[in-house]
Design a protein around this motif. Structure first.
Motif, mmCIF file in Angstrom:
data_model
loop_
_atom_site.group_PDB
_atom_site.id
_atom_site.type_symbol
_atom_site.label_atom_id
_atom_site.label_comp_id
_atom_site.label_asym_id
_atom_site.label_seq_id
_atom_site.Cartn_x
_atom_site.Cartn_y
_atom_site.Cartn_z
ATOM 1 N N LEU C 131 0.828 -1.188 0.000
ATOM 2 C CA LEU C 131 0.000 0.000 0.000
ATOM 3 C C LEU C 131 0.874 1.255 0.000
ATOM 4 O O LEU C 131 0.563 2.239 -0.673
ATOM 5 N N LEU C 134 1.902 1.669 -3.595
ATOM 6 C CA LEU C 134 0.825 2.218 -4.426
ATOM 7 C C LEU C 134 0.592 3.680 -4.094
ATOM 8 O O LEU C 134 0.457 4.531 -4.977
ATOM 9 N N ASN C 135 0.566 3.973 -2.808
ATOM 10 C CA ASN C 135 0.301 5.318 -2.327
ATOM 11 C C ASN C 135 1.281 6.319 -2.946
ATOM 12 O O ASN C 135 0.902 7.350 -3.490
ATOM 13 N N TRP C 136 2.567 5.955 -2.893
ATOM 14 C CA TRP C 136 3.575 6.872 -3.442
ATOM 15 C C TRP C 136 3.532 6.905 -4.957
ATOM 16 O O TRP C 136 3.776 7.941 -5.580
ATOM 17 N N TRP C 138 0.914 6.768 -6.686
ATOM 18 C CA TRP C 138 -0.171 7.710 -6.985
ATOM 19 C C TRP C 138 0.248 9.152 -6.728
ATOM 20 O O TRP C 138 -0.121 10.055 -7.462
ATOM 21 N N LEU C 139 1.011 9.357 -5.653
ATOM 22 C CA LEU C 139 1.445 10.728 -5.358
ATOM 23 C C LEU C 139 2.347 11.263 -6.473
ATOM 24 O O LEU C 139 2.344 12.460 -6.767
ATOM 25 N N ASN C 141 2.050 10.408 -9.546
ATOM 26 C CA ASN C 141 1.291 10.418 -10.794
ATOM 27 C C ASN C 141 0.671 11.794 -10.999
ATOM 28 O O ASN C 141 -0.149 12.230 -10.200
ATOM 29 N N TRP C 180 10.354 6.932 3.477
ATOM 30 C CA TRP C 180 9.142 7.301 4.246
ATOM 31 C C TRP C 180 8.711 6.119 5.119
ATOM 32 O O TRP C 180 8.382 6.274 6.289
ATOM 33 N N VAL C 248 5.725 -3.183 -6.931
ATOM 34 C CA VAL C 248 4.456 -2.467 -6.959
ATOM 35 C C VAL C 248 4.553 -1.172 -7.765
ATOM 36 O O VAL C 248 3.684 -0.864 -8.572
#
Lengths: 355, 277, 307
Positions: C131, C134-136, C138-139, C141, C180, C248
């Motif tokens: 996660l 994926l989270n990063w 998206w950030l 993107n 992070w 990922v």
């Protein structure tokens, strides 16, 4: 209640020996205190009797029955630990009844046993509390209560008072003695505190370096210590020692000190003239008298309230005197002292007592 | 002197604040996109909060996608793993904490070794071993694999909790008439409950997060765990960001709950298993 | 007499066996599982490195000696992955350590709200790694993430592009996510070590006239040094094996620019189902990691001997 026989017990941790063959017979109902400095093997011996340590060699019998290979639970003994080892998640009542519950005693029997023990120890108002909510002295009582509910064959105490402050220790010491008077249970008590040993014991077992040094009543050990170790360990302040050479002369004998001075011994003793020996005398037996035979230089005065401990030097050897004479608070630079001959102890070359 | 001290305090608090912002911002963004309606997603760009919030993505994910299955699978796998590991690790940790036995050194060495080599090495052989047994594409297979992977670390963790409980307590119980196993069950385990909770939490989080073995061992949707499902979803429909992030938030919830549970034990856990992340 | 003595002689033996086997009974379930699910596959994996094992090819399975290693020595992708691994591991560990140490120092002193602050800054550690990835992703993107726009606004980038698709910058994506995610680990470990330093040492040092910097250099650092050394050593090994974020976020791309050895192994096994080749790479990685650990241990020994 039971007798305990210990025969030729040895213990090694790996290749390191801690007990070198201990023999001891404990009579039914007797209160035995194992005393000695830390590391002397007294706790190990106690734990072997409890079944918490394996026996390397020798035999332990409880009531004539060999218990070497019995698990602790099958020996029917109770133990009070230095840390009390109360179960933190159980109430006082549950702590005390745990052993009975494990033995599946009936509810009524458990209730009456816990009730009896609690009232004997004054624990009634605390039964529902957790150990966390108790003071040190109360925890100590619960630990004892846990031991007595079971009416075991013997009680083992592993330095039970050493986590208490001095005042409480004195009080609990008396209570243990009273309890033993009531219950007459065979008890083995381990301590490094010679006062506890003297006050509690029917017989004291003094141990040092894994070897029993002397077994006897408290006064035996005080009056006739078998060797230098016992002499120095029992009594406070400790015994004074003078090392020198034993010389028989005529009807009497004397001890020649390193600086050439001599101390008269009064009578001849059973060792060879000329051999190395140590003379001992307890601080409380030294007599201060104007006409005393020896001159003592006063170094330091320690008033204890009850009496006075004087640090002095006799023939260049430091020693202590205990006196009740308040005049000695300001004794002047020197005092004259006598060493009464009937209070002297002489130890031979090997450190053993000579009569 | 006084002003410089004040300045120092302000700088300290600002630095802490910066760390908090950095730590939370990605999660905040996840939340923000998950409640942004699709029509606003591109037009409002980098706005900090959408002008209109919606739960439609959550509704869709819960009602019309396979995510509830993934969620359930993950719960089963992570929950079973956590329980199995905790039981095995309690027993083994107790042995390491309380007994001195000849093979102890070797057992510790063995467990340390399992923490050192790259687990990715095992992907292929484990697949080959499990497939004839019918344990690929099955939750049971995953539970077995995850349990084995987590037992060494959990054993060290439980050992450190047992080490903190005085040996006197068992000895007292054994003198009171208990066998060692009864003493373990009735006296020691109840006292280790916080440790057990921490171990459950650590293992649950680890199993909940595991990706590579799940990807390798699971192929269908029926047995997919959350990571596999989410990743498959991402690679198939990588346009519906709102739904993906709603699913992401849902995946985050159990992990965060367990984090709160174990937070107090983090230090102990990390020092016991300093080997693992 | 002999009959009576007999059971006595047998019981101690039985008891001895029971006593000796007790710890093994406690540890057996865990051990059996570890051996069957970790050690046996490890041995199998090593043997695969010398065999031709392809999942989709039923005729494969034969012993092929060192063929995989010969192929590996000419595999440019592998060498690139090796270089990427160094870069990925070095940058991640250094940054995690640096920010972790600063955070630990910040949290060492008590202040109002420390408990909550601590829980919040450690939260990323609880986020499942997939996660976090994926989270990063998206950030980064530009379609939905703010980072490209901010970097463009600050003039760091020429246009709000996704760095994950830029071959020169792509590696920074997983590294940032990893930093992070990993700061809390270092911070927690170092914080524990910091709080184990006896406070009266600092008091004694200030009475002796040491300033804050001197106190840090002469007390804090020496006390932290062992923890720092062991944490960095273990973390280096762990991060070099940590493929989740890369799988990922970039799946090794673009153009293999973010492929590390661990993700390369996974790709070989998972995508190409070439278990033999994957195992050969894994074996090389294992040897390299062992060599690294030995080197560190030796280095430590020589340093200690000198001291």
């Amino acid at each position: 209640m039971a007798s305990i026989d210990i025969h030729g017990i040895r213990k090694s941790f790996g290749t390191f020996p801690v007990l070198h063959g201990v023999d001891l017979t404990i009579r039914d109902g007797e209160f035995i205190v194992l005393v000695g400095p830390s590391g002397c093997g007294k706790s190990t011996l106690l734990r072997m009797i409890a079944g918490l340590e394996d026996v390397t060699a020798g035999e332990i019998r409880i009531d004539g029955k060999r218990v070497n290979d019995l698990a602790p639970k099958d020996r029917d003994i109770a133990m009070v630990f230095q840390s009390y080892a109360l179960y933190p998640h159980m109430s006082v009542a549950d702590n005390m009844s745990y052993s009975l519950r494990l033995r599946r005693s009936t509810k009524e029997k458990i209730a009456s046993a816990v009730g009896n023990a609690a009232s004997k120890l004054g624990l009634d108002p605390l039964l529902e509390r957790r150990p966390r909510a108790l003071s040190g002295g109360q925890r100590q009582r619960v630990a004892m209560g846990r031991a007595i509910v079971r009416q075991p064959k013997a009680f083992l105490f592993d330095e039970p008072l050493s986590n208490l402050d001095a005042r409480l220790r004195e009080q609990m010491r008396a209570e243990i003695k009273k309890l033993h008077g009531d219950l007459r249970a065979t008890s083995i008590y381990v301590t490094h505190d010679q006062i506890e040993a003297m006050t509690l014991a029917d017989r004291i077992v003094a141990m040092h370096a894994g070897v029993v040094q002397q077994v006897g009543t408290p006064l035996d050990l005080y009056d006739r210590p078998a060797n230098l170790f016992v002499a120095g360990f029992i009594g406070s302040p400790g015994m004074n020692f003078f090392e020198g050479r034993y010389v028989a002369s005529g009807e009497g004998a004397e001890l020649q000190l390193a600086n050439g001075a001599t101390l008269p011994l009064g009578k001849r003793l059973g060792i060879e003239s000329g051999s190395v020996a140590t003379l001992g005398i307890r601080p409380e037996h030294v007599v201060i008298a104007d006409g005393g035979a020896l001159e003592a230089k006063v170094d330091l005065i320690e008033p204890t309230g009850f009496g006075i401990i004087m640090h002095v030097t006799i023939h260049d050897i430091p020693m202590k005197i205990f006196t009740l004479d308040r005049a000695m608070l300001n004794p002047g630079p020197n005092v004259r002292v006598d060493l009464p001959r009937d209070k002297l102890h002489l130890f031979g070359t090997e450190g053993t007592r000579v009569d | 002197m006084r002003t410089s001290k004040l300045l120092l305090t302000v700088a300290h608090r600002l630095a802490i604040l910066a760390y908090i912002v950095v730590a939370l911002f990605p999660l905040f963004w996840l939340l923000k996109v998950s409640v942004t309606p699709n029509d606003l997603l591109y037009s409002e760009g980098v706005r900090m909060w959408p002008s209109r919030a919606t739960f439609e993505h959550y509704e869709f994910v819960i009602a019309h996608s396979a995510f509830p299955t993934f969620f359930k699978n993950s719960l089963i796998v992570a929950g079973s793993t956590a329980i199995a590991v905790t039981i095995l690790a309690s027993l083994a940790g107790y042995a390491l904490s309380r007994f001195n036995f000849r093979a102890k050194y070797w057992i510790v060495a063995l467990m340390l070794i399992t923490q050192m080599f790259p687990l990715v090495m095992l992907v292929a052989p484990i697949f080959k071993m499990l497939s004839p047994l019918g344990l690929t594409n099955s939750l049971t297979g995953l539970v077995i694999v995850y349990t084995a992977f987590n037992v060494p670390f959990a054993t060290f963790l439980m050992q450190s909790f047992f080490d903190g409980i005085p040996k006197d307590l068992e000895e007292a119980a054994m003198i009171d008439g208990a066998t060692q196993f009864v003493a373990f069950r009735q006296i020691i385990l109840p006292l280790t409950l916080p440790g057990i909770a921490a171990t459950l939490g650590f293992v649950f989080t680890a199993a909940w997060s595991e990706l590579l073995f799940a990807l390798m061992l699971i192929s269908g949707n029926d047995a997919a765990t959350f990571p596999v499902g989410l990743l498959t979803f991402v690679s198939k429909f990588s346009v519906d960001f709102g739904q993906m992030m709603a699913a992401g938030i849902l995946a985050l919830i159990p992990a965060c709950l367990f984090f709160l549970l174990i937070q107090r034990y983090l230090v102990q856990g990390l020092t016991a298993g300093a080997v693992k992340g | 007499m002999t009959i009576a003595a007999h059971p006595q002689a047998v019981r101690p033996l039985k008891k001895r066996i029971a006593d000796a086997s007790e710890p093994y009974l406690y540890s057996a379930p865990a051990l059996i599982l570890i051996i069957t699910v970790m050690l046996v596959p490890l041995a199998l994996g090593i043997s695969y490195a010398f065999r031709d094992i392809q999942l989709l090819n039923p005729l494969s399975g034969g012993f092929i000696g060192l063929d995989h290693f010969r192929a590996l020595s000419e595999d440019q992708a592998f060498f690139r992955a090796l270089r990427n691994t160094l870069w990925w591991t070095g940058a991640s560990v250094f940054l995690q350590f640096l920010f972790g140490l600063i955070l630990a120092l910040l949290l060492d002193k008590p202040f109002a709200g420390r408990g909550i602050a601590q829980a919040l800054v450690f939260l990323p550690w609880a986020v499942p790694s997939f996660l976090a990835g994926l989270n990063w992703a998206w950030l980064f993107n530009p379609v939905i993430g703010p980072l490209p726009h901010w970097m463009y606004a600050l003039g760091i980038m020429d246009a709000p592009n996704n760095i994950l698709s830029d071959p020169h910058l792509a590696m920074w994506g997983p590294i940032v996510a990893n930093v992070w995610w990993g700061i809390p680990f270092f911070a927690i470990t170092l914080l524990a070590a910091l709080q184990a330093i006896p406070r009266d040492l600092y008091e004694a040092a200030s009475i002796d006239g040491a300033g804050p910097v001197q106190r840090f250099l002469s007390i804090t650092l020496p006390f932290l040094a062992p923890t720092i050394a062991i944490t960095i050593l273990l973390r280096t090994v762990w991060i070099s094996n940590f493929a989740d974020l890369i799988v990922v976020m970039t799946n090794g791309g673009p153009a293999d620019r973010t492929q590390i050895v661990a993700s390369y192994i996974f790709t070989q096994a998972f995508k190409r189902l070439d278990f033999g080749y994957a195992s050969a790479i894994a074996l090389v990685l294992l040897v390299l990691l062992l060599a690294y650990s030995m080197l560190i241990v030796l280095l430590r020994q020589t340093l200690l001997n000198k001291g």
